[in-house]
Design an enzyme around this catalytic site. Structure first.
Site, mmCIF file in Angstrom:
data_model
loop_
_atom_site.group_PDB
_atom_site.id
_atom_site.type_symbol
_atom_site.label_atom_id
_atom_site.label_comp_id
_atom_site.label_asym_id
_atom_site.label_seq_id
_atom_site.Cartn_x
_atom_site.Cartn_y
_atom_site.Cartn_z
ATOM 1 N N ARG A 1 0.801 -1.227 0.000
ATOM 2 C CA ARG A 1 0.000 0.000 0.000
ATOM 3 C C ARG A 1 0.832 1.273 0.000
ATOM 4 O O ARG A 1 0.334 2.345 -0.343
ATOM 5 C CB ARG A 1 -1.007 -0.058 1.159
ATOM 6 N N GLU B 1 2.047 -7.656 12.689
ATOM 7 C CA GLU B 1 0.957 -7.904 13.639
ATOM 8 C C GLU B 1 0.447 -9.329 13.458
ATOM 9 O O GLU B 1 0.003 -9.974 14.392
ATOM 10 C CB GLU B 1 -0.173 -6.893 13.374
HETATM 11 O O1 LIG Z 1 3.396 -1.841 11.553
HETATM 12 P P1 LIG Z 1 3.298 -3.268 11.131
HETATM 13 O O2 LIG Z 1 2.805 -4.179 12.229
HETATM 14 O O3 LIG Z 1 4.560 -3.774 10.536
HETATM 15 O O4 LIG Z 1 2.172 -3.383 10.024
HETATM 16 C C1 LIG Z 1 1.993 -2.437 8.997
HETATM 17 C C2 LIG Z 1 2.040 -3.082 7.644
HETATM 18 O O5 LIG Z 1 0.989 -4.038 7.524
HETATM 19 C C3 LIG Z 1 0.291 -3.798 6.321
HETATM 20 O O6 LIG Z 1 0.866 -4.442 5.243
HETATM 21 P P2 LIG Z 1 0.778 -6.043 5.089
HETATM 22 O O7 LIG Z 1 1.915 -6.658 5.822
HETATM 23 O O8 LIG Z 1 -0.585 -6.478 5.450
HETATM 24 O O9 LIG Z 1 1.095 -6.256 3.555
HETATM 25 P P3 LIG Z 1 0.255 -5.879 2.246
HETATM 26 O O10 LIG Z 1 0.107 -4.398 2.201
HETATM 27 O O11 LIG Z 1 1.148 -6.384 1.159
HETATM 28 O O12 LIG Z 1 -1.052 -6.604 2.324
HETATM 29 C C4 LIG Z 1 0.400 -2.312 6.133
HETATM 30 O O13 LIG Z 1 0.148 -1.907 4.809
HETATM 31 C C5 LIG Z 1 1.807 -2.044 6.571
HETATM 32 O O14 LIG Z 1 2.729 -2.219 5.511
HETATM 33 N N1 LIG Z 2 -5.255 -3.581 11.443
HETATM 34 C C1 LIG Z 2 -4.667 -3.457 10.261
HETATM 35 N N2 LIG Z 2 -5.339 -2.960 9.191
HETATM 36 C C2 LIG Z 2 -4.726 -2.837 7.987
HETATM 37 N N3 LIG Z 2 -3.463 -3.173 7.757
HETATM 38 C C3 LIG Z 2 -2.768 -3.667 8.794
HETATM 39 N N4 LIG Z 2 -1.489 -4.070 8.891
HETATM 40 C C4 LIG Z 2 -1.285 -4.486 10.152
HETATM 41 N N5 LIG Z 2 -2.377 -4.345 10.894
HETATM 42 C C5 LIG Z 2 -3.320 -3.830 10.074
#
Ligand SMILES: O=P(O)(O)OC[C@H]1O[C@H](OP(=O)(O)OP(=O)(O)O)[C@H](O)[C@@H]1O
Ligand SMILES: Nc1ncnc2[nH]cnc12
Length: 242
Positions: free
Chosen positions: A127, A164
């Site tokens: 994202r 997370e």
């Molecule tokens: O602060 P954190 O606990 O590290 O989490 C934040 C990350 O989690 C989500 O991405 P995700 O890992 O879901 O990947 P994606 O965007 O490829 O689905 C979000 O877009 C951040 O990059």
């Molecule tokens: N709660 C949440 N919503 C969207 N993206 C995430 N990445 C980690 N935690 C998330």
């Protein structure tokens, strides 16, 4: 207060949970919520940082309240139990459907970073790839993708990090940045902070200065900003729904 352009007008399902809005840093002014069944809230948070940032608020925004933020906050949808039970997923795809909210989001970041001698916008997959490139173009910086493993074709440096909901590896092309360059790191959201911390580690390993990390949303309960070391964090909205 709320915009006429809502998910309803776009023929989308309404947000699963609504966002009641509270101005940050000033005596809590509660803005009207558009539904009354909320079990979560998004709060406005238009200021940097657990740590001192060299970047000052744009002129006229020193009080930390940007009038564009309530609409940005209300355009973000929260989906419970995605991708697994217990996770309140902050869905920015509804923000992207709202052209005014999306433009305002980019503009706020551009106003903050334009003219600040930043040559690198590092965007975290996936994202961060949505918000990073328009910001990079507007401030005259290059966009550097921080990718999931085995996606980049050239020589990479990589770092493992925890999420997370799991663990992952982040990679960056060798040669994408030079020692001494000044970077901002962009993502949609900070939760535990593991992702941004990994991006910071990769960039600092090759001698890049992290001016600031910037996200649309923070989940403050997860204390992610504590993982960012000296790097300041700028965010627009906080959510109590972690
Ligand atoms: O602060 P954190 O606990 O590290 O989490 C934040 C990350 O989690 C989500 O991405 P995700 O890992 O879901 O990947 P994606 O965007 O490829 O689905 C979000 O877009 C951040 O990059
Ligand atoms: N709660 C949440 N919503 C969207 N993206 C995430 N990445 C980690 N935690 C998330």
């Amino acid at each position: 207060m709320q915009s006429i352009v809502s998910s309803h007008h776009l023929c989308l399902p309404p947000p699963v949970l609504n966002h009641s809005l509270i101005c940050h840093r000033v005596p809590s002014i509660r803005l009207p919520s558009h539904r009354s069944t909320s079990t979560t809230s998004l709060r406005l948070f238009n200021c940097a940082a657990s740590r001192e940032s060299e970047i000052m608020a744009p002129a006229g925004k020193e009080d930390g309240q940007d009038p564009r933020i309530p609409k940005i906050a209300s355009s973000i949808r929260v989906i419970p139990d995605f991708p697994k039970p217990g996770i309140m997923f902050q869905d920015i795809t509804t923000l992207l459907l709202d052209t005014e909210a999306f433009r305002d989001t980019i503009d706020i970041f551009v106003e903050r970073y334009k003219g600040k001698d930043i040559s690198v916008v590092a965007g975290v997959e996936a994202r961060g790839f949505i918000f990073g490139p328009p910001i990079a173009l507007a401030i005259g910086a290059k966009f550097v993708p921080m990718r999931k493993p085995k996606k980049l074709p050239g020589e990479v440096i990589s770092v493992e990090y925890s999420l997370e909901y799991g663990t992952d590896t982040m990679e960056m092309h060798v040669g994408a940045v030079e020692p001494g360059e000044r970077a901002i790191v962009i993502d949609d959201l900070i939760a535990t902070g593991g992702t941004l911390a990994a991006a910071i580690r990769l960039l600092e390993r090759v001698g890049v200065e992290i001016v600031e990390c910037a996200c649309v949303i923070e989940l403050p309960e997860l204390k992610g900003r504590e993982k960012l070391g000296e790097a300041p964090l700028f965010i627009l909205v906080t959510s109590d729904a972690a």
